[in-house]
Design a protein around this motif. Structure first.
Motif, PDB file in Angstrom:
ATOM      1  N   TYR A 141       0.825  -1.214   0.000  1.00  0.00           N
ATOM      2  CA  TYR A 141       0.000   0.000   0.000  1.00  0.00           C
ATOM      3  C   TYR A 141       0.855   1.259   0.000  1.00  0.00           C
ATOM      4  O   TYR A 141       0.570   2.210  -0.730  1.00  0.00           O
ATOM      5  CB  TYR A 141      -0.928  -0.012   1.220  1.00  0.00           C
ATOM      6  CG  TYR A 141      -1.879   1.158   1.294  1.00  0.00           C
ATOM      7  CD1 TYR A 141      -3.007   1.214   0.483  1.00  0.00           C
ATOM      8  CD2 TYR A 141      -1.668   2.198   2.189  1.00  0.00           C
ATOM      9  CE1 TYR A 141      -3.884   2.280   0.549  1.00  0.00           C
ATOM     10  CE2 TYR A 141      -2.540   3.268   2.268  1.00  0.00           C
ATOM     11  CZ  TYR A 141      -3.652   3.315   1.444  1.00  0.00           C
ATOM     12  OH  TYR A 141      -4.526   4.378   1.510  1.00  0.00           O
ATOM     13  N   PRO A 145      -0.680   3.262  -3.178  1.00  0.00           N
ATOM     14  CA  PRO A 145      -1.989   3.078  -2.537  1.00  0.00           C
ATOM     15  C   PRO A 145      -3.120   2.731  -3.508  1.00  0.00           C
ATOM     16  O   PRO A 145      -3.904   1.820  -3.240  1.00  0.00           O
ATOM     17  CB  PRO A 145      -2.249   4.426  -1.850  1.00  0.00           C
ATOM     18  CG  PRO A 145      -0.897   4.991  -1.622  1.00  0.00           C
ATOM     19  CD  PRO A 145      -0.077   4.551  -2.796  1.00  0.00           C
ATOM     20  N   LYS A 148      -2.856  -0.904  -4.820  1.00  0.00           N
ATOM     21  CA  LYS A 148      -3.210  -1.914  -3.814  1.00  0.00           C
ATOM     22  C   LYS A 148      -4.716  -1.956  -3.596  1.00  0.00           C
ATOM     23  O   LYS A 148      -5.299  -3.044  -3.499  1.00  0.00           O
ATOM     24  CB  LYS A 148      -2.476  -1.645  -2.496  1.00  0.00           C
ATOM     25  CG  LYS A 148      -2.700  -2.713  -1.444  1.00  0.00           C
ATOM     26  CD  LYS A 148      -2.200  -4.074  -1.909  1.00  0.00           C
ATOM     27  CE  LYS A 148      -2.459  -5.147  -0.883  1.00  0.00           C
ATOM     28  NZ  LYS A 148      -2.188  -6.489  -1.401  1.00  0.00           N
TER      29      LYS A 148
END
Length: 181
Positions: A141, A145, A148
């Motif tokens: 992540y 971010p 993911k």
């Protein structure tokens, strides 16, 4: 490894499931080759040599991985310094949300655990599928971010968090810092 405050670092770097897989794998190495003997007994010593070489190389590779695993662990003190980049949007004080939610005690929590925080649509979509905020999740992540969240949600999603950490050591350090807080 150094740690700040009262944090502790687990001496174990394999999860129970990883240990179980290794145990089963190494247990299976004791088995004899399953090929049928064709009557030519000259092949048997070669099979035994090949099996022993395979065992030796596998054991050496495993020991090498185990030996470097502690070096890959993060440093909470360094993580505190790296976290200053995160502090513009996140707090480690329980109940103190900023642009992003408080990260106090975040490791091991389920997604969306900060009840009084309004998560973005991408995070909510991923959270509908369910995930736990653990080291593996954070490692991916923090690198990207949106990627993911998209992976978890199964659709193209966008994270409100545009900041990315690209260096593996900084990611490991921040995770250790979060584990301590």
């Amino acid at each position: 490894m150094s740690n700040s405050g009262n944090s502790t670092v687990s001496p174990y770097f394999l999860t129970k499931s990883e240990f179980s897989v290794l145990f089963v794998f190494f247990s299976s190495l004791d088995e004899q080759p399953t090929t049928q003997c064709s009557g030519d007994h000259h092949d048997r010593p070669r099979e035994a040599r090949d099996m022993n070489l395979t065992k030796t190389l596998t054991l050496a590779a495993t020991i090498a991985m185990i030996a470097i695993a502690p070096a890959m662990a993060g440093d909470a003190e360094k993580g505190e310094k790296v976290f200053k980049k995160c502090a513009a949007c996140h707090s480690i004080e329980a109940g103190k949300n900023k642009v992003g939610p408080s990260l106090a005690g975040v490791i091991g929590k389920n997604c969306g655990h900060v009840e009084d925080f309004k998560y973005g649509k991408g995070y909510q979509a991923a959270c509908e599928k369910g995930f736990t905020i653990d080291e593996a999740f954070l490692t991916e992540y923090l690198q990207d971010p949106s990627a993911k969240l998209s992976e978890i949600a199964g659709s193209k999603e966008r994270s409100k968090m545009s900041f990315k950490l690209k260096k593996d050591d900084q990611i490991a350090d921040v995770i250790e810092y979060l584990k301590a807080n």
